[in-house]
Design a protein around this motif. Structure first.
Motif, short mmCIF file in Angstrom:
data_model
loop_
_atom_site.label_atom_id
_atom_site.label_comp_id
_atom_site.label_asym_id
_atom_site.label_seq_id
_atom_site.Cartn_x
_atom_site.Cartn_y
_atom_site.Cartn_z
N ASP A 44 -44.39 67.81 -22.61
CA ASP A 44 -43.08 67.30 -21.77
C ASP A 44 -43.39 68.37 -20.42
OD1 ASP A 44 -41.56 66.07 -19.98
OD2 ASP A 44 -39.86 65.54 -22.19
N GLU A 45 -44.11 68.01 -19.91
CA GLU A 45 -44.19 68.76 -17.99
C GLU A 45 -44.24 70.38 -18.71
OE1 GLU A 45 -41.51 68.38 -15.41
OE2 GLU A 45 -40.58 67.01 -16.04
N SER A 48 -39.08 61.49 -20.53
CA SER A 48 -39.14 62.03 -21.96
C SER A 48 -38.79 60.94 -22.63
CB SER A 48 -38.26 63.09 -21.49
OG SER A 48 -38.83 64.32 -20.32
MG MG Z 1 -38.34 64.54 -18.36
#
Ligand code: MG
Ligand code: ADP
Lengths: 385, 233
Positions: B172-173, B51
């Motif tokens: 992000d994911e 991240s």
């Molecule tokens: Mg992360």
């Protein structure tokens, strides 16, 4: 979609919380308004006093009289236009708890000096004609359901005995700030009766009420009157009507200050409540504010969101509180009319309400805005997970 | 796609966090090129700095040292305000938890980035409807996030990410909170963004299946970037 819509929607995300906060602010503003009105009511006599009226009384104390013979001497003093006089009567109507101000005056000069008491012409004529006649303010007459021609008996305290009067005139105030709870009757009736029952106390006056030709010379006239009676048996203390009224209030000044203080404490408490509400909402939304920043919105936009929401809530509460103040003051004023004959919500109180709402809204938004604006975006986003 | 000049160039990026008096290194001398129109998956264990790296590329965080050049601009040299404007114009964001504004409808959420654009009301409407059309949610304009499934919310978020037509999309994911079927939909959608709209996507993911959709997979471990031996270029 405008920012206002977003502010509005944000404000009602937690309906219960927002509702309780608005209710709290409304009640606080209501309490604030009533307390301010009590303070105003305290000063109502001072506010209603006219700059061209003086009051002269015994220099030692208000409870000592002045000779009736001063009347002519005062009249001859340069700048004096009217001289009236009176005595505080202090009579009781049936029961002590039925308090209202009552006093003996020379009605013709008195009403000339106090044109704010307005009579119907026929009632005025009847009042002046009848030695036992008395005048009552509209509120007082309504309270006891007195009609012209009704006989009313007061029990004398300063002047013992049962005193019978006949209602001849009901006056209305020329403005809302005129006390309509007074009772006054012919000084001659008092003096002639006292002459028979207690001759030693006859021909004495509790206070002189003096009209001056021009408010600018009031202080000269004041000095001239007191100089005239200097070194006599009864020296006078003459002051403007305003100062005279003020001298009553100064005795209870500590209470007035306490009430003022409490009124501000109420606002400070609700400030803390509002700040808590805003802190809670902003904390929950810190991730959202981070999203706004991620998308490119600046600190200014976030500040407008938070300040807008805070001011919206405080202003809503304030408006409701201010509106409620009027009926509440009316009910309170009716209930307490013997203590506060004039109980009116002033424009000033409403301005103070508005100022309080702005101060509450702004202070509550400062810290949440600072946090939301300064937090690093990455940290703000992390709070979502 | 090969032969294009890299749209993202990272050179010797270092990043550490300060926790109290402790200095915690997260990224250690990262160098990475991403070409325009590529779909790159960034994998690695939790806490490995994925991240953090994504945030640096997207301009929402600053590196301690190194150069980050995105579409020809040295973003480390931009001020906060310039960076905000740069993000609005160049980067679309997709998050694990969608991060939609719950009090705004799907339409309003997608419209949000356009408020900074100075487009007319009519133009904004057209853009929003186009973006929601791409993610196949034209019939959900007036729905609030709470009235949509997770997959639908993520599609709204994708519409929000593409509505300003940025060159780069960071995710992000994006499938981390979705069931398999929805995740599959989202990944297909992202592939379409690359193939049909020519976007460059950088996606952090845990999910090997998600990573399979990408052109390139890179592994981040203990602050160091490794190429994936089975990269499917
Ligand atoms: Mg992360
Ligand atoms: N603001 C911060 N302050 C301190 N440490 C942080 C902060 N943000 C991230 N970290 C630490 O940096 C490391 C990498 O975080 P992150 O980039 O979120 O990892 P990943 O996304 O790969 O799980 C973790 O050990 C995390 O605890």
């Amino acid at each position: 979609m405008q920012i206002l819509k977003l502010i509005f929607k944000n404000a009602f995300r937690h309906r219960l919380r927002t509702f309780l906060t608005i209710a709290g602010i409304s009640i606080a503003i209501l309490a604030f308004g009533l307390l301010r009105t009590v303070v105003d009511a305290w000063y109502a006599g001072v506010e209603a006093s006219a700059a061209n009226r003086l009051v002269s009384r015994n220099a030692i104390s208000l409870i000592f009289p002045l000779p009736f013979s001063y009347k002519e001497k005062i009249r001859q003093i340069e700048g004096v236009s009217i001289v009236s006089y009176g005595n505080w009567f202090g009579g009781i109507y049936i029961d002590e708890k039925n308090f209202f101000p009552n006093f003996a005056v020379e009605p013709k000069s008195y009403l000339e000096l106090y044109p704010e008491y307005v009579f119907q012409p026929d009632q005025l004529a009847a009042l002046l004609r009848d030695r036992k006649g008395f005048a009552a303010g509209r509120k007082l007459a309504e309270k006891y359901n007195w009609k012209p021609g009704d006989a009313v008996i007061l029990k004398g305290t300063i002047f013992p005995g049962e005193w019978e009067f006949v209602l001849r005139g009901i006056y209305k105030g020329r403005t809302k700030s005129v006390d309509e709870t007074q009772f006054f009757f012919h000084w001659n009736y008092l003096n002639e009766t006292v002459k028979k029952t207690n001759p030693g106390r006859a021909d004495q006056v509790g206070f002189y009420m003096i009209g001056v030709k021009n408010p600018n010379i009031a202080s000269n006239v004041t000095a001239a009157i007191d100089k005239t009676f200097k070194n006599s048996l009864a020296e006078t203390l003459t002051e403007t009507e305003k100062a005279f009224q003020m001298s009553f209030i100064s005795m209870s000044e500590a209470i007035v200050i306490a009430i003022q203080l409490v009124s501000f404490v109420v606002v400070i408490i609700i400030m803390a409540v509002m700040a808590n509400t805003m802190a809670m909402s902003s904390r929950e939304r810190i991730g959202e504010y981070a999203v706004f920043k991620t998308l490119g919105f600046g600190g200014m936009y976030i500040a407008v969101l938070i300040f807008g929401e805070s001011l919206f809530i405080s202003a809503t509460g304030c408006i409701i509180g201010a509106i409620l103040t009027f009926p509440a003051a009316k009910a309170f004023g009716n209930e307490m009319s013997q203590f506060f004959p004039i109980f009116i919500v002033s424009g000033n109180t409403i301005y103070l309400d508005a100022a309080a709402s702005v101060v509450i809204g702004i202070t509550a938004a400062i810290i949440p805005t600072y946090r939301a604006v300064t937090i690093r975006i990455a940290d703000g986003l992390r709070r979502i997970g | 796609m090969n032969g294009k000049r890299p749209i993202v160039e990272l050179r010797n990026i270092c990043k550490s966090y300060q926790r109290g008096s402790q200095n915690i290194p997260v990224l250690n001398d990262i160098t990475l090129d991403i070409k325009g129109g590529e779909f790159l998956a960034l994998m690695g264990p939790s806490g490995s700095g994925k991240s953090t790296l994504l945030n640096l590329i997207a301009g929402i965080d600053k590196a301690d040292s190194g150069v980050i050049n995105v579409a020809g601009i040295d973003i480390a040299a931009l001020s906060e305000t310039e960076l905000a404007g740069w993000r609005a114009a160049n980067v679309g964001f997709i998050f694990q938890f969608y991060n939609l504004i719950p009090v705004l409808t799907a339409f309003e959420n997608v419209e949000l980035p356009l408020l900074l654009s100075g487009l007319s009301k009519k133009e904004k409407k057209e853009h929003v409807e186009t973006a929601l059309g791409v993610v196949n949610l034209s019939d959900r304009l007036e729905h609030y996030p709470g009235e949509l499934s997770g997959g639908q919310q993520q599609r709204v978020a994708i519409a929000r990410a593409i509505v300003t037509d940025p060159a780069i999309i960071v995710a992000d994911e994006p499938t981390g909170d979705l069931d398999r079927v929805s995740a599959e939909e989202i990944l297909e959608l992202m592939e379409r963004l690359v193939h049909e709209l020519g976007k460059t996507i950088i996606m952090v993911t845990h999910d090997p299946r998600a990573a399979q959709k990408a052109h390139i997979i890179r592994h981040l471990d203990k602050g160091v970037l490794n190429a994936d031996p089975q990269a499917n270029i």
